[in-house]
Design an enzyme around this catalytic site. Structure first.
Site, PDB file in Angstrom:
ATOM      1  N   GLU A  30      19.340 -12.067  10.333  1.00 33.59           N
ATOM      2  CA  GLU A  30      20.978 -12.248  10.286  1.00 33.59           C
ATOM      3  C   GLU A  30      20.952 -13.710  11.038  1.00 33.59           C
ATOM      4  OE1 GLU A  30      23.887  -9.588  11.610  1.00 33.59           O
ATOM      5  OE2 GLU A  30      23.139  -8.135  10.435  1.00 33.59           O
ATOM      6  N   ASP A  69      27.458  -8.144   5.770  1.00 30.94           N
ATOM      7  CA  ASP A  69      26.913  -9.245   6.641  1.00 30.94           C
ATOM      8  C   ASP A  69      27.599 -10.586   6.332  1.00 30.94           C
ATOM      9  OD1 ASP A  69      25.262  -7.394   8.185  1.00 30.94           O
ATOM     10  OD2 ASP A  69      23.745  -7.524   6.748  1.00 30.94           O
ATOM     11  N   LYS A  85      18.936  -6.465   5.093  1.00 32.59           N
ATOM     12  CA  LYS A  85      18.527  -5.004   5.328  1.00 32.59           C
ATOM     13  C   LYS A  85      16.792  -5.104   5.482  1.00 32.59           C
ATOM     14  CE  LYS A  85      21.754  -1.740   6.191  1.00 32.59           C
ATOM     15  NZ  LYS A  85      21.942  -2.215   7.305  1.00 32.59           N
TER      16      LYS A  85
END
Length: 163
Positions: A30, A69, A85
């Protein structure tokens, strides 16, 4: 030591669609995405966990809230809702069916499928795309650095005494 979660300092605050002083990453992947969105000239606006999508979780038959996200608006005009993911979490569990691990992976898989079904509908209503980015996509897109090749250990050195 690697930090896999933390607070991200947005550099281009004019591109962030939300509170740019309160942006957190929950994985190294991320964080790499945030750096990419922040620095890419192809990104007009981006935000992290600013959208809330209700979804029905089949395991407990209750509604929950899903915070995808990222939401990214590209220079092309397209908006994408992106979930990051591990690839293994996009697949049904494969471990031994009589283990706690299998049950946990099964619940995670069902929960993800329920979230992603709701996200797909949410995006369709808005003419957005819903995308799941795994380590595979992140490497292909150049967002993740290339993994290091492992180096073979050196053979043990032994000192033999001369006679």
């Amino acid at each position: 030591m690697h930090t896999y979660s933390g607070k991200y300092k947005v550099k281009n605050t004019d591109k962030y669609g939300g509170n740019s002083t309160n942006v957190f990453y929950r994985s190294g992947w991320e964080k790499h995405c945030m750096q990419f969105f922040d620095n890419s000239s192809d990104v007009v606006q981006w935000s992290s966990e600013e959208v809330v999508i209700p979804y029905l979780y089949e395991a407990d038959r209750k509604y929950h809230r899903y915070f995808p996200d990222f939401v990214v608006t590209w220079k092309s005009g397209q908006t994408s809702l992106i979930e990051v993911k591990p690839h293994k979490e996009t697949l049904p569990p494969t471990s031994n069916k009589r283990t706690k691990r299998y049950i946990t992976e099964g619940f995670t898989y069902v929960k993800n499928q329920n979230k992603w079904e709701a996200a797909t509908k949410y995006c369709k209503d808005r003419k957005w795309s819903f995308e799941i980015w795994t380590e595979i996509e992140l490497r292909l897109m150049g967002i993740l650095p290339k993994p290091f090749k492992s180096i073979k250990p050196m053979p043990k050195y032994s000192r033999k005494k001369k006679k």
